[in-house]
Design a protein around this motif. Structure first.
Motif, PDB file in Angstrom:
ATOM      1  N   VAL A  88       1.020  -1.563   0.243  1.00 22.24           N
ATOM      2  CA  VAL A  88      -0.194   0.180   0.324  1.00 22.24           C
ATOM      3  C   VAL A  88       0.934   1.007   0.183  1.00 22.24           C
ATOM      4  O   VAL A  88       1.962   1.161   1.005  1.00 22.24           O
ATOM      5  N   TRP A  89       0.029   2.646  -0.917  1.00 25.17           N
ATOM      6  CA  TRP A  89       1.173   3.276  -0.809  1.00 25.17           C
ATOM      7  C   TRP A  89       0.387   4.172  -0.718  1.00 25.17           C
ATOM      8  O   TRP A  89      -1.252   4.510  -0.287  1.00 25.17           O
ATOM      9  N   VAL A  90       0.876   5.489   0.672  1.00 25.82           N
ATOM     10  CA  VAL A  90      -0.319   6.294   0.868  1.00 25.82           C
ATOM     11  C   VAL A  90       0.512   7.624   0.775  1.00 25.82           C
ATOM     12  O   VAL A  90       1.576   7.915   0.836  1.00 25.82           O
ATOM     13  N   VAL A  91      -0.546   9.019   0.237  1.00 29.76           N
ATOM     14  CA  VAL A  91      -0.033  10.105   0.727  1.00 29.76           C
ATOM     15  C   VAL A  91      -0.573  10.714   1.874  1.00 29.76           C
ATOM     16  O   VAL A  91      -1.567  11.331   2.777  1.00 29.76           O
ATOM     17  N   PRO A  92       1.073  11.184   3.077  1.00 34.31           N
ATOM     18  CA  PRO A  92       0.518  11.650   4.284  1.00 34.31           C
ATOM     19  C   PRO A  92      -0.198  12.770   4.684  1.00 34.31           C
ATOM     20  O   PRO A  92      -0.017  13.824   3.657  1.00 34.31           O
ATOM     21  N   GLY A  93      -1.130  12.825   5.225  1.00 34.34           N
ATOM     22  CA  GLY A  93      -1.417  13.898   6.072  1.00 34.34           C
ATOM     23  C   GLY A  93      -3.154  14.611   4.622  1.00 34.34           C
ATOM     24  O   GLY A  93      -3.618  15.790   5.074  1.00 34.34           O
ATOM     25  N   SER A  94      -3.426  13.924   3.990  1.00 31.34           N
ATOM     26  CA  SER A  94      -3.738  13.865   3.099  1.00 31.34           C
ATOM     27  C   SER A  94      -5.629  13.519   3.747  1.00 31.34           C
ATOM     28  O   SER A  94      -6.446  13.881   3.016  1.00 31.34           O
ATOM     29  N   HIS A  95      -5.732  12.789   4.810  1.00 32.52           N
ATOM     30  CA  HIS A  95      -6.651  12.604   5.731  1.00 32.52           C
ATOM     31  C   HIS A  95      -7.476  13.996   5.880  1.00 32.52           C
ATOM     32  O   HIS A  95      -8.402  14.156   6.549  1.00 32.52           O
ATOM     33  N   LEU A  96      -6.486  15.187   6.061  1.00 36.21           N
ATOM     34  CA  LEU A  96      -6.586  16.457   6.595  1.00 36.21           C
ATOM     35  C   LEU A  96      -7.299  17.659   5.495  1.00 36.21           C
ATOM     36  O   LEU A  96      -7.697  18.649   5.210  1.00 36.21           O
TER      37      LEU A  96
END
Length: 281
Positions: A146-154
């Protein structure tokens, strides 16, 4: 047993994900690996679990829904792991309810991709709604982690959807990082953090069990599920704790003490449990 740390919780709040290393002991991990491998064989052979298994963009099976309802001897006890109960109490609150579970896997050589996305039931607020992702295998860039974009939950919804569209045209999003895992590790990911994975062309099988979790008070605010779903899920969690308590792993040195939220039913040994407890009610 291992507990989530304050530092890991703070990292999650800032980035929308957190990796917790070394949660499962070897005896539980071995059982997890064997039982999940059996379910995947059943799916590939067209057995009963195949009817509960979704296909990805390439038409490849990858997502076994309602894991507890597919007969196995590991998933209820995994849900009842003290690490999970402790972190949910601390991160969600005392009225937490485990609401859904699935086994997701990438077959060796031809494993399904998962395009960039946010998970369903997106929030308008900032509650900590997240999945607990438990890994029985090593997950690396090579076998399509899995790859994630840190902070994108905000991010605001419009910006997130723009990036989802961009990522489906070119997977390499700016700032995205790989969540590489070892067997027995746990990944927490917020439902609003952007995440996805490419197709697995490696010779390695990659598996993960997902637990989705909510609070009773949040469900009353957002109205995701009928109350009867939460009642069934509360009973199911109590049953899972009973299963682990009465059939422990040799490495178990504690059990999680759960108090059902006020107004929800208390399960008694021998009582009925709906292992499907469909979210649709």
């Amino acid at each position: 047993m291992r507990k989530i740390t304050d530092e890991e919780i703070a990292f999650f709040d800032e980035n929308g994900y957190a990796i917790c290393r070394g949660v499962l002991h070897a005896d539980e991990l071995e059982h997890f690996q064997a039982e999940s491998a059996r379910l995947i064989r059943e799916i590939r052979e067209g057995g009963s679990a195949d009817g509960m298994c979704n296909r990805g963009p390439e038409g490849i099976p990858y997502y076994l829904t309602y894991l507890h309802a597919n007969p196995n001897t590991f998933s209820l006890r995994l849900l009842a792991h003290p690490f999970i109960g402790d972190l949910l109490y601390r991160m969600v609150g005392p009225d937490f309810i485990p609401c859904y579970e699935s086994l997701v896997f990438k077959l060796p050589g031809n494993g399904s991709s998962v395009p960039w996305h946010r998970d369903g039931n997106a929030l308008t607020g900032h509650e900590r709604i997240f999945n607990i992702d438990i890994y029985p295998d090593r997950s690396t860039v090579e076998n399509s982690c899995v790859w994630v974009v840190p902070g994108s939950h905000l991010w605001e919804h419009e910006k997130a959807m723009e990036w989802v569209k961009r990522g489906r045209e070119d997977f390499a999003l700016p700032g995205a990082v790989p969540a590489e895992m070892e067997p027995g590790d746990v990944l927490l990911h917020h439902v609003k953090v952007l995440h996805g994975s490419t197709q697995n062309h490696s010779p390695e099988l990659r598996r993960v069990v997902y637990f989705d979790n909510r609070a009773l008070s949040w469900n009353e605010k957002y109205g995701w599920f009928p109350r009867e779903v939460l009642e069934k899920r509360c009973l199911l969690y109590q049953y899972a704790l009973h299963e682990r308590r009465t059939n422990p792993y040799p490495s178990d040195d504690e059990v999680y003490a759960y108090q059902p939220p006020e107004g929800l039913p208390v399960w008694q040994p021998g009582g009925r449990v709906d292992l499907l407890a469909r979210r649709e009610g």
